[in-house]
Write a protein that holds these residues in place. Structure first.
Motif, PDB file in Angstrom:
ATOM      1  N   ALA A 302       0.888  -1.236   0.015  1.00  0.00           N
ATOM      2  CA  ALA A 302      -0.008  -0.021   0.068  1.00  0.00           C
ATOM      3  C   ALA A 302       0.786   1.379   0.021  1.00  0.00           C
ATOM      4  CB  ALA A 302      -0.937  -0.058   1.236  1.00  0.00           C
ATOM      5  N   LEU A 303       2.039   1.204   0.796  1.00  0.00           N
ATOM      6  CA  LEU A 303       2.777   2.285   0.866  1.00  0.00           C
ATOM      7  C   LEU A 303       3.545   2.681  -0.425  1.00  0.00           C
ATOM      8  CD1 LEU A 303       4.372   1.915   4.308  1.00  0.00           C
ATOM      9  CD2 LEU A 303       2.820   3.495   3.673  1.00  0.00           C
ATOM     10  N   ASN A 304       3.659   1.730  -1.363  1.00  0.00           N
ATOM     11  CA  ASN A 304       4.291   1.810  -2.773  1.00  0.00           C
ATOM     12  C   ASN A 304       3.278   2.120  -3.843  1.00  0.00           C
ATOM     13  OD1 ASN A 304       6.727   1.025  -1.880  1.00  0.00           O
ATOM     14  ND2 ASN A 304       6.427  -1.034  -1.819  1.00  0.00           N
ATOM     15  N   LYS A 305       1.894   1.953  -3.412  1.00  0.00           N
ATOM     16  CA  LYS A 305       1.158   2.163  -4.183  1.00  0.00           C
ATOM     17  C   LYS A 305       0.150   3.395  -4.140  1.00  0.00           C
ATOM     18  CE  LYS A 305      -3.279  -0.066  -6.386  1.00  0.00           C
ATOM     19  NZ  LYS A 305      -4.162  -1.308  -6.371  1.00  0.00           N
ATOM     20  N   TYR A 306      -0.092   3.936  -3.058  1.00  0.00           N
ATOM     21  CA  TYR A 306      -0.870   5.029  -2.600  1.00  0.00           C
ATOM     22  C   TYR A 306      -0.130   6.162  -2.161  1.00  0.00           C
ATOM     23  CZ  TYR A 306      -4.277   1.206  -2.805  1.00  0.00           C
ATOM     24  OH  TYR A 306      -5.051   0.197  -3.181  1.00  0.00           O
ATOM     25  N   PRO A 307      -0.393   7.310  -2.756  1.00  0.00           N
ATOM     26  CA  PRO A 307       0.334   8.464  -1.979  1.00  0.00           C
ATOM     27  C   PRO A 307       0.061   8.753  -0.876  1.00  0.00           C
ATOM     28  CG  PRO A 307      -0.702   9.060  -4.282  1.00  0.00           C
ATOM     29  CD  PRO A 307      -1.384   7.721  -3.705  1.00  0.00           C
ATOM     30  N   TYR A 308       1.164   9.423  -0.199  1.00  0.00           N
ATOM     31  CA  TYR A 308       1.027  10.145   1.185  1.00  0.00           C
ATOM     32  C   TYR A 308       2.126  11.021   1.538  1.00  0.00           C
ATOM     33  CZ  TYR A 308       4.907   6.795   2.435  1.00  0.00           C
ATOM     34  OH  TYR A 308       5.893   5.959   2.392  1.00  0.00           O
ATOM     35  N   PRO A 309       2.303  11.956   2.537  1.00  0.00           N
ATOM     36  CA  PRO A 309       3.002  12.906   2.442  1.00  0.00           C
ATOM     37  C   PRO A 309       4.530  12.631   2.800  1.00  0.00           C
ATOM     38  CG  PRO A 309       1.066  13.697   3.754  1.00  0.00           C
ATOM     39  CD  PRO A 309       1.010  12.342   3.318  1.00  0.00           C
ATOM     40  N   THR A 328       2.686   5.635  12.214  1.00  0.00           N
ATOM     41  CA  THR A 328       3.366   4.269  11.962  1.00  0.00           C
ATOM     42  C   THR A 328       2.994   3.885  10.581  1.00  0.00           C
ATOM     43  OG1 THR A 328       1.276   2.999  12.642  1.00  0.00           O
ATOM     44  CG2 THR A 328       2.852   3.643  14.439  1.00  0.00           C
ATOM     45  N   ASN A 329       3.821   2.955  10.117  1.00  0.00           N
ATOM     46  CA  ASN A 329       3.749   2.332   8.725  1.00  0.00           C
ATOM     47  C   ASN A 329       2.208   2.010   8.453  1.00  0.00           C
ATOM     48  OD1 ASN A 329       6.348   2.907   7.888  1.00  0.00           O
ATOM     49  ND2 ASN A 329       7.008   0.861   8.413  1.00  0.00           N
ATOM     50  N   ALA A 330       1.588   1.519   9.449  1.00  0.00           N
ATOM     51  CA  ALA A 330       0.273   0.776   9.301  1.00  0.00           C
ATOM     52  C   ALA A 330      -0.605   1.970   9.226  1.00  0.00           C
ATOM     53  CB  ALA A 330      -0.106  -0.129  10.711  1.00  0.00           C
ATOM     54  N   GLN A 331      -0.434   3.023  10.161  1.00  0.00           N
ATOM     55  CA  GLN A 331      -1.417   4.221  10.006  1.00  0.00           C
ATOM     56  C   GLN A 331      -1.106   4.943   8.706  1.00  0.00           C
ATOM     57  OE1 GLN A 331       0.258   6.448  13.422  1.00  0.00           O
ATOM     58  NE2 GLN A 331      -1.646   5.750  14.593  1.00  0.00           N
ATOM     59  N   LEU A 332       0.136   5.077   7.948  1.00  0.00           N
ATOM     60  CA  LEU A 332       0.234   5.731   7.010  1.00  0.00           C
ATOM     61  C   LEU A 332      -0.548   4.933   5.802  1.00  0.00           C
ATOM     62  CD1 LEU A 332       3.891   6.579   6.876  1.00  0.00           C
ATOM     63  CD2 LEU A 332       2.270   8.248   6.887  1.00  0.00           C
ATOM     64  N   ALA A 333      -0.451   3.613   5.662  1.00  0.00           N
ATOM     65  CA  ALA A 333      -0.738   2.737   4.499  1.00  0.00           C
ATOM     66  C   ALA A 333      -2.577   2.800   4.809  1.00  0.00           C
ATOM     67  CB  ALA A 333      -0.189   1.204   4.742  1.00  0.00           C
ATOM     68  N   GLN A 334      -2.746   2.702   5.833  1.00  0.00           N
ATOM     69  CA  GLN A 334      -4.336   2.586   5.872  1.00  0.00           C
ATOM     70  C   GLN A 334      -4.916   4.326   5.543  1.00  0.00           C
ATOM     71  OE1 GLN A 334      -5.640   1.182   9.816  1.00  0.00           O
ATOM     72  NE2 GLN A 334      -4.135  -0.804   9.240  1.00  0.00           N
ATOM     73  N   LEU A 335      -4.382   5.274   6.171  1.00  0.00           N
ATOM     74  CA  LEU A 335      -4.709   6.411   5.562  1.00  0.00           C
ATOM     75  C   LEU A 335      -4.724   6.851   4.267  1.00  0.00           C
ATOM     76  CD1 LEU A 335      -3.525   8.652   8.920  1.00  0.00           C
ATOM     77  CD2 LEU A 335      -5.858   8.224   8.138  1.00  0.00           C
ATOM     78  N   ALA A 336      -3.511   6.484   3.690  1.00  0.00           N
ATOM     79  CA  ALA A 336      -3.374   6.568   2.174  1.00  0.00           C
ATOM     80  C   ALA A 336      -4.583   5.755   1.380  1.00  0.00           C
ATOM     81  CB  ALA A 336      -2.109   5.871   1.849  1.00  0.00           C
TER      82      ALA A 336
END
Length: 749
Positions: A302-309, A328-336
């Protein structure tokens, strides 16, 4: 010339509505019945009030025997033996603009046994009137402003209106039954009824750094304007001024340099169909629950696919270096992933509203989230809002992303339902929301604003743009270098000087003067202990052409966290300073009191201690600021008494338990200050305030004001006060007093 229509509630004390004993029956007897009587309805005759008409619900039955459900309208009004309209009473705490109460009144109006075109509701605070064939109300007002609407109410609902079949006045502000004379408006005293979290439109939708109590803002707008007037807040923040103006039938302009502020306000007031909003939310929830990244592999993908700051630096005092380190990585991935789902909604209004709920979710889903120790994990706040820096929480709380998002959507829907009767497709054009600077109000014409209520930044207290970076980055809102240069703060990541801040605030005040109409008011909120900022505001406002019209100490309820954390750097509550734009403004007085400034400071502190039987640092500081403003020694305070603590600790006793200062044990109030100087000091201050309020006090009023401030010192005889009074004031009428003309000139020169 029309004969004025008497206002039946002219003498009613609306503060009674805040009493727990004032319930629906009180609303009926104390408010509604006098209104109906004045409209021409009674218990007998051609124009009757019917209180006993029982109607059955044609669709609902209860019990095993299927008995029809019956109910009775509070007021069914009859004209010439024909039902004319229905009015339902509710308690002051009940909602009457939308929801089940409106549906109930609507049911009465359409019932086969009644069949009327108009139905209304009143909860003591508000009155609202609907026509069956119109979705929006045809009349709405706060009952405390009934004098502004009584004529229209009379035209719509008096018996002759139904006889002549002219109950079709268009929606909008009515011609006032009482002419609103802006020149006679007086400043408010402290608002005692503070409602901080009772309005869904202000609490629960999205956090912000500061929020004015909506009941205070509402009271100020009602006092200084009439329906249809244009209200400006050039430091708009969370939007309380704009929203309360719209809720009161005014027009409003919200301006803020922070794109987060603009995004929040625009999407809170943006009309949407709630059913469609909830349908879109449910679709997102299904997709999120199905595909939410949970495992390490899913999170990495998800971190590789969806944009985040990414790679966006935080303030130097932050606990981490960049935005992504706040999660956290999980928070970034789920928010993204959640943002990705929202961004694919085609309807822009619904998409942006859900992004508002998403932004509010970010406040809780990050490592700086601090839960409430007393109210649970879901009642906390982001460190940026609480501590004014990105502080990682000492103990982490793992909140579920979708659960938090669901709560925020629910809060947003509640807010939109609450405002929808008054802020909707037909009225939203009365709002203008701009991203811009208060130093250059280019979009506003000269002398076009009727009232300004604003809470500006104060020095180095809150660097708004720096602290908003987490939300602005997730929302893809851009903040330019020019924005940072125009931000009226001291310090921050751009290390702005006090001089930089002063220049920007001064330009803002000059612009406010330009756009405000003559004989109109500006209310400036102040919540900082440094008198230098007061001096800057007053001096700049007077140079621009404003006339200082007094200051009000306004308690906003519970002390803020910042106040509890740093009791000597932030005021308890706030002070509201009022200015008026007049043709020939008088400047604030400068008085030679004939005493050393240290003695005057001591005298003021002793006075407030005597009055309150002990005084807190906040009470002392507020009193000094007010006296410094009124008597012209604020500039000395700003230079010599920036921190009062050493001065207080040296001269007074401090009680840790009550956090109050007292006169030192076994000592008396200082008596070396000449008693006539002491009298003159308090007398000038009091008469100055009374002059601004256009009130001539009696001798008894003067005595009652001055005596408590002088007790325990050398208490003067009444004759001594009278002698000083005769020097500084003149008699008006038989037993009233007013500052002498030459005294006024002396005060203002």
């Amino acid at each position: 010339m029309d004969t004025p229509i008497p206002n039946p509630l002219e003498k009613f004390d609306f503060s009674l509505l805040d009493s727990a004993d004032f319930k629906e029956d009180s609303v009926r007897e104390e408010l509604i019945l006098p209104m109906l009587n004045q409209l021409g309805y009674g218990i007998s005759g051609k124009n009757r009030i019917i209180r006993s008409k029982s109607v059955s619900h044609p669709f609902v039955t209860v019990g095993s025997k299927k008995r029809p459900l019956t109910s009775i309208p509070d007021y069914l009004l009859e004209v010439d033996n024909n039902y004319s309209w229905v009015l339902d009473a509710k308690a002051p705490s009940e909602e009457i603009k939308t929801g089940s109460n409106v549906e109930q009144a609507f049911f009465y109006a359409i019932h086969p046994e009644i069949r009327v075109r108009l139905f209304g509701l009143c909860n003591g605070r508000e009155f609202i009137l609907f026509r069956l064939d119109e979705e929006q109300p045809i009349l709405y007002f706060h009952l405390s402003e009934i004098d502004q609407h009584w004529k229209q109410l009379h035209l719509l609902l008096m018996p002759d209106a139904f006889r002549k079949a002219v109950a079709n006045t268009p929606n909008g502000a009515a011609e006032s039954a009482t002419k609103f004379d802006y020149k006679l408006v007086k400043p408010l005293s402290e608002i005692k009824s503070i409602k901080k979290q009772s309005a869904k439109r202000h609490f629960g939708v999205h956090g912000y750094f500061t929020k004015q109590a909506h009941s205070v803002v509402q009271a100020y707008i009602k006092n200084f304007t009439r329906p249809g007037d244009l209200v400006l807040d050039p430091f708009g923040g969370s939007g309380v001024t704009l929203i309360e103006a719209l809720m009161l039938g005014r027009k409003a302009i919200h301006i803020d340099l922070n794109p987060l502020s603009v995004f929040m306000v625009q999407n809170l007031i943006r009309p949407v169909k709630v059913a469609e909003l909830m349908e879109a939310f449910e679709e997102i929830k299904v997709q999120f629950d199905k595909n939410c990244p949970q495992t390490d592999v899913e999170i990495t993908a998800a971190l590789n696919k969806y944009p985040y700051p990414k790679n966006m630096a935080l303030m130097k005092n932050a606990d981490v270096d960049s935005i992504e380190d706040l999660f956290t990585n999980a928070q970034l991935a789920q928010l993204a992933y959640l943002k990705h789902l929202i961004q694919h909604i085609k309807d822009s209004a619904i998409r942006d509203c859900l992004m508002l709920a998403f932004s509010s979710t970010i406040t809780k889903i990050n490592k700086t989230y601090h839960p409430s120790s007393s109210r649970g994990d879901n009642a906390g706040d982001s460190a940026a809002f609480r501590y004014y820096r990105f502080r990682i929480a000492p103990s982490s709380v793992s909140l579920d992303v979708m659960n938090s998002f669901s709560r925020k959507v629910k809060n947003l829907v509640s807010a939109k339902v609450e405002i929808s009767g008054l802020i909707n497709d037909k009225t939203v054009h009365n709002a203008q929301v701009y991203k811009g600077t208060a130093t250059h109000l280019a979009q506003i014409k000269d002398q076009s604003i009727d009232y300004i209520y604003t809470d500006p930044p104060y020095g180095a207290k809150i660097p708004y743009l720096d602290l908003s970076i987490m939300w602005n980055a997730w929302l893809d809102l851009q903040v330019s270098e020019a924005d940072y240069q125009l931000e009226a703060i001291e310090g921050g990541e751009h290390d702005k000087s006090k001089q930089d801040y002063s220049k920007l605030l001064a330009k803002s005040i000059q612009e406010m003067y330009r756009v405000l109409k003559n004989d109109r008011w500006m209310s400036f909120v102040f919540a900082h202990k440094d008198p230098a900022y007061w001096h800057l505001i007053v001096d700049t406002a007077e140079k621009a052409g404003f006339e200082y019209a007094g200051v009000v100490q306004q308690n906003n309820g519970q002390a803020s966290f910042k106040k509890r954390q740093n009791p000597f750097t932030v005021l308890q509550g706030q002070l509201i300073i009022n200015f008026k734009k007049v043709s020939n403004p008088k400047t604030i007085m400068k008085v030679n009191l004939g005493a050393d400034i240290a003695d005057i400071v001591t005298q003021t502190i002793e006075g407030i201690i005597a009055k309150n039987e002990g005084a807190s640092i906040e009470e002392i500081n507020d009193e000094l600021v007010i006296k410094g403003l009124e008597l012209g020694f604020l500039d000395i305070l700003s230079k010599e008494y920036q921190d009062l603590t050493p001065f207080l600790r040296d001269r007074f006793d401090y009680e840790e338990k009550t956090q109050k200062y007292h006169i030192k044990k076994d000592s008396k109030f200082k008596s070396h200050i000449d008693v006539r100087v002491r009298i003159r000091y308090y007398l000038l201050s009091y008469l100055r305030r009374m002059l601004q309020q256009q009130h001539d006090p009696t001798f008894d009023e003067i005595i009652f004001h001055i005596m408590p401030l002088l007790k325990n010192g050398t208490t003067p005889e009444e004759q001594t006060i009278l002698n000083v009074l005769e020097q500084e004031a003149k008699r008006v009428e038989e037993n009233k007093w007013r500052l002498k003309e030459d005294g006024q000139q002396k005060l203002f020169d």
